[in-house]
Motif scaffolding. Structure first.
Motif, PDB file in Angstrom:
ATOM      1  N   GLY A  99      -2.449  10.651  -1.876  1.00 39.55           N
ATOM      2  CA  GLY A  99      -2.118  12.062  -1.952  1.00 39.55           C
ATOM      3  C   GLY A  99      -0.630  12.349  -1.818  1.00 39.55           C
ATOM      4  N   LEU A 100       0.151  11.353  -1.397  1.00 38.52           N
ATOM      5  CA  LEU A 100       1.591  11.544  -1.233  1.00 38.52           C
ATOM      6  C   LEU A 100       2.409  10.870  -2.328  1.00 38.52           C
ATOM      7  CD1 LEU A 100       1.957  11.220   2.657  1.00 38.52           C
ATOM      8  CD2 LEU A 100       1.926  13.305   1.266  1.00 38.52           C
ATOM      9  N   VAL A 101       1.747  10.267  -3.303  1.00 38.25           N
ATOM     10  CA  VAL A 101       2.468   9.755  -4.471  1.00 38.25           C
ATOM     11  C   VAL A 101       3.108  10.952  -5.171  1.00 38.25           C
ATOM     12  CG1 VAL A 101       2.194   8.644  -6.730  1.00 38.25           C
ATOM     13  CG2 VAL A 101       0.932   7.778  -4.742  1.00 38.25           C
ATOM     14  N   PRO A 102       4.390  10.875  -5.537  1.00 37.43           N
ATOM     15  CA  PRO A 102       5.043  12.027  -6.175  1.00 37.43           C
ATOM     16  C   PRO A 102       4.232  12.585  -7.345  1.00 37.43           C
ATOM     17  CG  PRO A 102       6.674  10.350  -5.685  1.00 37.43           C
ATOM     18  CD  PRO A 102       5.330   9.746  -5.363  1.00 37.43           C
ATOM     19  N   GLY A 103       3.915  13.873  -7.266  1.00 36.48           N
ATOM     20  CA  GLY A 103       3.149  14.533  -8.317  1.00 36.48           C
ATOM     21  C   GLY A 103       1.649  14.457  -8.160  1.00 36.48           C
ATOM     22  N   SER A 104       1.149  13.769  -7.126  1.00 36.03           N
ATOM     23  CA  SER A 104      -0.299  13.611  -6.958  1.00 36.03           C
ATOM     24  C   SER A 104      -0.961  14.930  -6.576  1.00 36.03           C
ATOM     25  CB  SER A 104      -0.600  12.575  -5.873  1.00 36.03           C
ATOM     26  OG  SER A 104      -1.995  12.545  -5.579  1.00 36.03           O
ATOM     27  N   PRO A 105      -2.094  15.262  -7.223  1.00 35.47           N
ATOM     28  CA  PRO A 105      -2.839  16.469  -6.861  1.00 35.47           C
ATOM     29  C   PRO A 105      -3.829  16.235  -5.710  1.00 35.47           C
ATOM     30  CG  PRO A 105      -3.817  15.484  -8.804  1.00 35.47           C
ATOM     31  CD  PRO A 105      -2.630  14.629  -8.441  1.00 35.47           C
ATOM     32  N   LEU A 106      -4.004  14.971  -5.286  1.00 32.85           N
ATOM     33  CA  LEU A 106      -4.938  14.695  -4.187  1.00 32.85           C
ATOM     34  C   LEU A 106      -4.399  15.283  -2.890  1.00 32.85           C
ATOM     35  CD1 LEU A 106      -6.089  12.554  -6.222  1.00 32.85           C
ATOM     36  CD2 LEU A 106      -6.542  11.121  -4.227  1.00 32.85           C
ATOM     37  N   LYS A 107      -5.303  15.732  -2.037  1.00 30.59           N
ATOM     38  CA  LYS A 107      -4.868  16.242  -0.739  1.00 30.59           C
ATOM     39  C   LYS A 107      -4.375  15.063   0.108  1.00 30.59           C
ATOM     40  CE  LYS A 107      -9.635  16.232   1.089  1.00 30.59           C
ATOM     41  NZ  LYS A 107     -10.773  17.088   1.468  1.00 30.59           N
ATOM     42  N   PRO A 108      -3.248  15.205   0.769  1.00 31.56           N
ATOM     43  CA  PRO A 108      -2.723  14.116   1.599  1.00 31.56           C
ATOM     44  C   PRO A 108      -3.642  13.814   2.773  1.00 31.56           C
ATOM     45  CG  PRO A 108      -1.027  15.766   1.137  1.00 31.56           C
ATOM     46  CD  PRO A 108      -2.338  16.361   0.719  1.00 31.56           C
ATOM     47  N   GLY A 109      -3.589  12.572   3.207  1.00 33.17           N
ATOM     48  CA  GLY A 109      -4.330  12.180   4.400  1.00 33.17           C
ATOM     49  C   GLY A 109      -5.810  11.984   4.204  1.00 33.17           C
ATOM     50  N   PHE A 110      -6.252  11.838   2.954  1.00 33.97           N
ATOM     51  CA  PHE A 110      -7.684  11.677   2.690  1.00 33.97           C
ATOM     52  C   PHE A 110      -8.003  10.318   2.073  1.00 33.97           C
ATOM     53  CE2 PHE A 110     -11.494  12.908  -0.085  1.00 33.97           C
ATOM     54  CZ  PHE A 110     -12.404  12.749   0.952  1.00 33.97           C
ATOM     55  N   VAL A 111      -7.270   9.913   1.056  1.00 35.33           N
ATOM     56  CA  VAL A 111      -7.548   8.656   0.358  1.00 35.33           C
ATOM     57  C   VAL A 111      -6.379   7.694   0.551  1.00 35.33           C
ATOM     58  CG1 VAL A 111      -8.215   7.557  -1.801  1.00 35.33           C
ATOM     59  CG2 VAL A 111      -8.801   9.967  -1.400  1.00 35.33           C
ATOM     60  N   PHE A 112      -6.669   6.566   1.198  1.00 36.57           N
ATOM     61  CA  PHE A 112      -5.676   5.526   1.406  1.00 36.57           C
ATOM     62  C   PHE A 112      -6.088   4.260   0.676  1.00 36.57           C
ATOM     63  CE2 PHE A 112      -5.439   8.297   5.105  1.00 36.57           C
ATOM     64  CZ  PHE A 112      -4.075   8.504   5.253  1.00 36.57           C
ATOM     65  N   ARG A 113      -5.112   3.443   0.328  1.00 37.86           N
ATOM     66  CA  ARG A 113      -5.376   2.157  -0.311  1.00 37.86           C
ATOM     67  C   ARG A 113      -4.483   1.095   0.326  1.00 37.86           C
ATOM     68  NH1 ARG A 113      -3.116   2.191  -6.422  1.00 37.86           N
ATOM     69  NH2 ARG A 113      -3.390  -0.049  -6.054  1.00 37.86           N
ATOM     70  N   SER A 114      -4.954  -0.162   0.296  1.00 36.70           N
ATOM     71  CA  SER A 114      -4.151  -1.228   0.900  1.00 36.70           C
ATOM     72  C   SER A 114      -4.602  -2.589   0.405  1.00 36.70           C
ATOM     73  CB  SER A 114      -4.249  -1.186   2.425  1.00 36.70           C
ATOM     74  OG  SER A 114      -5.471  -1.768   2.870  1.00 36.70           O
ATOM     75  N   GLY A 115      -3.858  -3.613   0.845  1.00 36.95           N
ATOM     76  CA  GLY A 115      -4.278  -4.987   0.656  1.00 36.95           C
ATOM     77  C   GLY A 115      -5.231  -5.391   1.768  1.00 36.95           C
ATOM     78  N   ALA A 116      -5.514  -6.680   1.861  1.00 33.61           N
ATOM     79  CA  ALA A 116      -6.497  -7.196   2.819  1.00 33.61           C
ATOM     80  C   ALA A 116      -6.146  -6.832   4.262  1.00 33.61           C
ATOM     81  CB  ALA A 116      -6.613  -8.706   2.666  1.00 33.61           C
ATOM     82  N   LEU A 117      -7.179  -6.683   5.087  1.00 38.20           N
ATOM     83  CA  LEU A 117      -7.010  -6.230   6.470  1.00 38.20           C
ATOM     84  C   LEU A 117      -7.203  -7.329   7.501  1.00 38.20           C
ATOM     85  CD1 LEU A 117      -9.037  -2.867   6.334  1.00 38.20           C
ATOM     86  CD2 LEU A 117      -6.610  -3.229   5.841  1.00 38.20           C
ATOM     87  N   ALA A 118      -7.471  -8.551   7.065  1.00 39.56           N
ATOM     88  CA  ALA A 118      -7.867  -9.614   7.998  1.00 39.56           C
ATOM     89  C   ALA A 118      -6.819  -9.899   9.070  1.00 39.56           C
ATOM     90  CB  ALA A 118      -8.183 -10.898   7.231  1.00 39.56           C
ATOM     91  N   GLN A 119      -5.537  -9.677   8.752  1.00 41.74           N
ATOM     92  CA  GLN A 119      -4.467 -10.016   9.692  1.00 41.74           C
ATOM     93  C   GLN A 119      -3.956  -8.806  10.473  1.00 41.74           C
ATOM     94  OE1 GLN A 119      -3.715 -13.237  10.144  1.00 41.74           O
ATOM     95  NE2 GLN A 119      -5.297 -13.657   8.596  1.00 41.74           N
ATOM     96  N   LEU A 120      -4.710  -7.737  10.507  1.00 42.56           N
ATOM     97  CA  LEU A 120      -4.271  -6.543  11.237  1.00 42.56           C
ATOM     98  C   LEU A 120      -3.946  -6.855  12.688  1.00 42.56           C
ATOM     99  CD1 LEU A 120      -6.576  -3.530  10.260  1.00 42.56           C
ATOM    100  CD2 LEU A 120      -4.167  -3.834   9.724  1.00 42.56           C
ATOM    101  N   SER A 121      -2.793  -6.392  13.138  1.00 43.13           N
ATOM    102  CA  SER A 121      -2.441  -6.507  14.551  1.00 43.13           C
ATOM    103  C   SER A 121      -3.094  -5.363  15.318  1.00 43.13           C
ATOM    104  CB  SER A 121      -0.921  -6.429  14.722  1.00 43.13           C
ATOM    105  OG  SER A 121      -0.461  -5.133  14.378  1.00 43.13           O
TER     106      SER A 121
END
Length: 277
Positions: A46-68
């Motif tokens: 939602g925070l990509v420049p020009g995105s119509p999505l509401k911020p703070g709702f849809v996130f994306r990432s790489g693998a989470l196995a090494q999360l601290s």
């Protein structure tokens, strides 16, 4: 040069070339990216420049196995993630399982069949458009039940932020992100910008991903024809995929209604919930 133009230019850096820390750290430490210790390529769509999505709702990432522990706290706290959708194969999950996050539901759905084996010969011509079109159409087909679950979440739980990830957070996750941006009415240049941003987001693990791709394709070297076309993210490849979706399904919306079984009312609600708080 505008800020968006400069961002896109950096995102179009050939993967055979290094993006220096001086170049990528300022980008990865401000929106749309979110620093989450132990993963990479994390951003708020939602925070990509020009995105119509509401911020703070849809996130994306790489693998989470090494999360601290700090990374886990950011996901639960700052980002407020309530659900994590894992778009990986059983083999990938077995090698690097997601950590348990208190208060966060993890969703993984067995695919209808294994991912197709990548044939580098299909990536040789041009910028690899044929290979990308085939690869991403296969992703759409294989992960249908996951797409359905994510769209149901958007329809039914619009107040619950969620995160989608695969291994690199660029291809399977990128297809899903592009689908959601398209549904929300994003201009094509915004969809493509988010797609290309994974080039910067994966730079900290670029060498690891090159090795991952070598093993996944049985390439003999980085110089094998088609290899760098497969690894690079380019606007032409996204366009080839979108054209394939149009030809195969009649477009993203027809795929959602005709293939996944959502009603027109469901689709309207999903669009509203993506954009309206």
């Amino acid at each position: 040069m505008s800020e968006v133009a400069a961002l896109r230019k950096l995102a179009e850096t050939d993967v055979s070339q290094e993006i220096t820390k001086d170049q990528y750290i300022p980008v990865l430490t401000q929106p749309p990216f979110v620093f989450v210790d132990g993963t990479f390529n994390t951003r708020d769509i939602g925070l990509v420049p020009g995105s119509p999505l509401k911020p703070g709702f849809v996130f994306r990432s790489g693998a989470l196995a090494q999360l601290s522990d700090n990374g886990k706290a950011v996901l639960r706290g700052k980002m407020g993630v309530k659900r994590v959708f894992d778009l990986r194969s059983p083999e990938e999950r077995e090698k690097a399982p997601d950590p348990v996050l208190e208060g966060v539901e993890h969703v993984w759905i067995q695919s209808s069949r294994p991912d197709a084996t990548i044939d580098l010969d299909h990536f040789v011509a041009g910028e690899g458009e044929q290979g990308y079109r085939e690869m991403y159409l296969d992703v759409v087909d294989v992960y249908q039940e996951s797409w359905k679950a994510i769209l149901e979440h958007i329809r039914d739980r619009p107040a619950d932020p969620f995160l989608v990830h695969c291994t690199a957070g660029r291809d399977r996750t990128g297809v899903l992100a592009g689908l959601l941006l398209t549904l929300a009415g994003a201009p094509q240049e915004v969809v493509v910008l988010d797609y290309l941003l994974s080039r910067i987001g994966t730079e900290p693990v670029r060498l690891m991903l090159l090795d991952f791709a070598m093993k996944g394709t049985n390439a003999k070297s980085h110089d094998q024809p088609g290899f760098y076309n497969l690894i690079n993210l380019r606007a032409s490849n996204w366009a080839a995929f979108v054209e394939g979706v149009q030809k195969e399904y009649g477009g993203f919306e027809k795929f959602i209604t005709d293939k996944l079984g959502f009603s027109s009312d469901d689709l309207a609600k999903i669009k509203t919930n993506l954009t309206t708080s």
